[in-house]
Design a protein around this motif. Structure first.
Motif, PDB file in Angstrom:
ATOM      1  N   ALA A  92       0.832  -1.198   0.000  1.00 19.74           N
ATOM      2  CA  ALA A  92       0.000   0.000   0.000  1.00 19.74           C
ATOM      3  C   ALA A  92       0.867   1.250   0.000  1.00 19.74           C
ATOM      4  N   SER A  93       0.198   2.374  -0.016  1.00 25.44           N
ATOM      5  CA  SER A  93       0.881   3.672  -0.042  1.00 25.44           C
ATOM      6  C   SER A  93       0.654   4.411   1.274  1.00 25.44           C
ATOM      7  N   GLN A  94       1.262   5.561   1.368  1.00 31.20           N
ATOM      8  CA  GLN A  94       1.058   6.412   2.541  1.00 31.20           C
ATOM      9  C   GLN A  94      -0.403   6.841   2.659  1.00 31.20           C
ATOM     10  N   TYR A  95      -1.110   6.846   1.543  1.00 33.21           N
ATOM     11  CA  TYR A  95      -2.536   7.164   1.592  1.00 33.21           C
ATOM     12  C   TYR A  95      -3.272   6.145   2.462  1.00 33.21           C
ATOM     13  N   GLU A  96      -2.935   4.870   2.322  1.00 32.98           N
ATOM     14  CA  GLU A  96      -3.563   3.839   3.156  1.00 32.98           C
ATOM     15  C   GLU A  96      -3.227   4.073   4.627  1.00 32.98           C
ATOM     16  N   LEU A  97      -1.998   4.470   4.921  1.00 35.43           N
ATOM     17  CA  LEU A  97      -1.646   4.795   6.303  1.00 35.43           C
ATOM     18  C   LEU A  97      -2.530   5.925   6.821  1.00 35.43           C
ATOM     19  N   SER A  98      -2.762   6.939   6.014  1.00 38.07           N
ATOM     20  CA  SER A  98      -3.626   8.049   6.450  1.00 38.07           C
ATOM     21  C   SER A  98      -5.056   7.572   6.692  1.00 38.07           C
ATOM     22  N   ARG A  99      -5.514   6.611   5.914  1.00 36.70           N
ATOM     23  CA  ARG A  99      -6.858   6.053   6.110  1.00 36.70           C
ATOM     24  C   ARG A  99      -6.926   5.247   7.410  1.00 36.70           C
ATOM     25  N   ILE A 100      -5.857   4.519   7.721  1.00 33.39           N
ATOM     26  CA  ILE A 100      -5.809   3.760   8.974  1.00 33.39           C
ATOM     27  C   ILE A 100      -5.884   4.718  10.163  1.00 33.39           C
ATOM     28  N   VAL A 101      -5.104   5.793  10.096  1.00 33.97           N
ATOM     29  CA  VAL A 101      -5.115   6.793  11.172  1.00 33.97           C
ATOM     30  C   VAL A 101      -6.506   7.398  11.321  1.00 33.97           C
ATOM     31  N   ASP A 102      -7.139   7.706  10.199  1.00 40.69           N
ATOM     32  CA  ASP A 102      -8.458   8.327  10.222  1.00 40.69           C
ATOM     33  C   ASP A 102      -9.524   7.401  10.807  1.00 40.69           C
ATOM     34  N   ARG A 103      -9.450   6.105  10.489  1.00 42.63           N
ATOM     35  CA  ARG A 103     -10.450   5.139  10.954  1.00 42.63           C
ATOM     36  C   ARG A 103     -10.256   4.712  12.404  1.00 42.63           C
ATOM     37  N   ALA A 104      -9.044   4.840  12.906  1.00 43.66           N
ATOM     38  CA  ALA A 104      -8.710   4.289  14.220  1.00 43.66           C
ATOM     39  C   ALA A 104      -9.288   5.109  15.372  1.00 43.66           C
ATOM     40  N   ASP A 105      -9.770   4.371  16.380  1.00 42.63           N
ATOM     41  CA  ASP A 105     -10.135   5.015  17.643  1.00 42.63           C
ATOM     42  C   ASP A 105      -8.879   5.320  18.446  1.00 42.63           C
ATOM     43  N   ARG A 106      -7.882   4.449  18.297  1.00 42.18           N
ATOM     44  CA  ARG A 106      -6.568   4.623  18.920  1.00 42.18           C
ATOM     45  C   ARG A 106      -5.515   4.286  17.883  1.00 42.18           C
ATOM     46  N   PHE A 107      -4.437   5.073  17.842  1.00 39.76           N
ATOM     47  CA  PHE A 107      -3.355   4.823  16.902  1.00 39.76           C
ATOM     48  C   PHE A 107      -2.037   4.807  17.652  1.00 39.76           C
ATOM     49  N   LEU A 108      -1.255   3.757  17.459  1.00 42.90           N
ATOM     50  CA  LEU A 108       0.018   3.596  18.155  1.00 42.90           C
ATOM     51  C   LEU A 108       1.153   3.472  17.141  1.00 42.90           C
ATOM     52  N   THR A 109       2.305   4.018  17.501  1.00 38.38           N
ATOM     53  CA  THR A 109       3.493   3.924  16.647  1.00 38.38           C
ATOM     54  C   THR A 109       4.606   3.255  17.438  1.00 38.38           C
TER      55      THR A 109
END
Length: 112
Positions: A92-109
């Motif tokens: 996937a691309s960075q766009y998919e990462l942005s979609r994951i961040v947008d959909r997540a209730d919590r985001f961890l790195t």
């Protein structure tokens, strides 16, 4: 709950084990997990057996319903192709990462 995770460390780092165990527990509790592998993290998606990788979480996480994607740019830069990946992992691309961040209730790195 929807949990998004970005993993950027390689298979020789303890973050892979931690992400695997946390994700497994969350999936078993009924949460959704979206995992994005970038940088050295793309090596976690490789379907190889090695004594240097005693814990490979991806097959178990995929079986439990995790969605896993790798950054195409960093995978290509490291010589990791689609045929090297566990079945069910997408490039996937960075766009998919942005979609994951947008959909997540919590985001961890997890990175260095």
């Amino acid at each position: 709950m929807k949990i998004g995770i970005l993993l950027t460390t390689g298979t020789d780092h303890e973050n892979g084990y931690l992400v695997g165990k946390l994700s497994e527990a969350w999936l078993k509790q009924g949460h959704e997990v979206d995992l994005f592998l970038m940088g050295e993290g793309v090596y976690h998606a490789q379907a190889i057996s090695s004594p240097k990788r005693p814990y490979a979480a991806m097959p178990a996480l995929l079986a439990l319903g995790a969605k896993v994607a790798v950054c195409g740019v960093t995978a290509e830069a490291r010589g990791v192709s689609e045929t090297d990946l566990y079945p069910g992992i997408e490039i996937a691309s960075q766009y998919e990462l942005s979609r994951i961040v947008d959909r997540a209730d919590r985001f961890l790195t997890f990175g260095d």
